[in-house]
Design a protein around this motif. Structure first.
Motif, short mmCIF file in Angstrom:
data_model
loop_
_atom_site.label_atom_id
_atom_site.label_comp_id
_atom_site.label_asym_id
_atom_site.label_seq_id
_atom_site.Cartn_x
_atom_site.Cartn_y
_atom_site.Cartn_z
N ILE A 145 -9.15 12.78 2.05
CA ILE A 145 -8.60 11.53 1.52
C ILE A 145 -7.30 11.87 0.80
O ILE A 145 -7.31 12.58 -0.21
CB ILE A 145 -9.60 10.84 0.58
N GLU A 175 -5.26 4.43 7.55
CA GLU A 175 -5.61 3.69 6.33
C GLU A 175 -6.54 2.55 6.70
O GLU A 175 -6.40 1.93 7.76
CB GLU A 175 -4.35 3.15 5.66
N LYS A 213 -5.86 6.88 -2.46
CA LYS A 213 -6.93 5.89 -2.59
C LYS A 213 -6.59 4.91 -3.69
O LYS A 213 -6.10 5.28 -4.75
CB LYS A 213 -8.26 6.58 -2.89
N THR A 227 -11.08 0.23 1.64
CA THR A 227 -11.94 1.24 1.05
C THR A 227 -13.42 0.98 1.32
O THR A 227 -14.19 1.91 1.59
CB THR A 227 -11.70 1.31 -0.48
N LYS A 270 -7.65 0.09 -0.73
CA LYS A 270 -7.29 0.84 0.48
C LYS A 270 -7.56 2.32 0.30
O LYS A 270 -7.41 2.87 -0.80
CB LYS A 270 -5.80 0.65 0.80
N THR A 271 -7.92 2.99 1.41
CA THR A 271 -8.09 4.43 1.42
C THR A 271 -7.25 5.02 2.55
O THR A 271 -7.31 4.54 3.68
CB THR A 271 -9.56 4.83 1.60
#
Length: 219
Positions: free
Chosen positions: A160, A133, A163, A136, A167-168
């Motif tokens: 992914i 993580e 999301k 983003t 944060k991604t």
């Protein structure tokens, strides 16, 4: 490997809108489908849900309830991952398939698409999975690939998995299972490691320090 379009199913022909609700209900008794496609001659109108057949009178024509049909479908040129996403978004175990001219071609069943997924490199090839993580705005797939390949490993699959605005979360399938050097490199680039790995030397060291501190405090 098969193409996903090889799994287009025509075992059951789509129901005509002139058919009765009872006809649809009988089909749902035979097969554990959540929905089933409805045509007006050759034109796709939508799908009737199993729940609706339990609410409507069996003597009614489906045409009497055509505005209750759900309009989700996929195109025959969509890749397997997008198809799998549509199953999830529509809470269905069946997806009508249309071509680019809106001709009805058949339908996908969820079990078939999951079988297709199980034959992909992401699942079938030996390796291990890391979930990471980062902010983003800060992560790039090129950086992720560079980190993995600089540690003499190959990425077998990446997507992914979650999301938010800030944060991604990225899930990686990697061609080896000893992840310690890869994990430490990701941390140096400010990635958070969400998955747990026995060979994670950083966490092992933290545990050793915690155990030592607890032992000291309990003296």
């Amino acid at each position: 490997m098969d193409k996903i379009t090889d799994f287009i199913n025509n075992q059951y022909k789509a129901l005509q809108v002139s058919a009765s609700v009872a006809d649809a209900a009988d089909l749902f008794l035979d097969e554990d489908y959540s929905h089933f496609p409805i045509l007006d001659h050759d034109v796709f109108l939508g799908s009737i849900s199993k729940e609706d057949t339990e609410l409507f009178s069996g003597a009614d024509a489906i045409n009497d309830h055509k505005y209750n049909l759900t309009r989700f479908f996929v195109r025959n040129n969509m890749n397997w991952f997008d198809v799998l996403e549509e199953f999830s978004k529509n809470h269905s175990n069946i997806l009508p398939v249309l071509d680019d001219k809106n001709n009805y071609l058949g339908f996908y069943e969820l079990d078939d698409v999951l079988h297709f997924f199980n034959e992909t490199t992401f699942v079938k090839e030996d390796g291990g999975t890391i979930v990471i993580e980062k902010e983003t705005a800060d992560f790039t797939f090129s950086q992720i690939c560079q980190i993995v390949e600089s540690n003499d490993a190959k990425i077998l699959g990446v997507f992914i998995s979650n999301k938010s605005a800030t944060k991604t979360e990225i899930t990686l399938k990697i061609s080896q299972s000893n992840f310690n050097e890869i994990i430490q490199t990701f941390r140096r680039y400010n990635y958070t490691i969400l998955s747990e790995h026995q060979e994670d030397a950083y966490l092992a060291d933290l545990k050793d320090r915690s155990d030592y501190l607890n032992k000291y405090l309990n003296i």
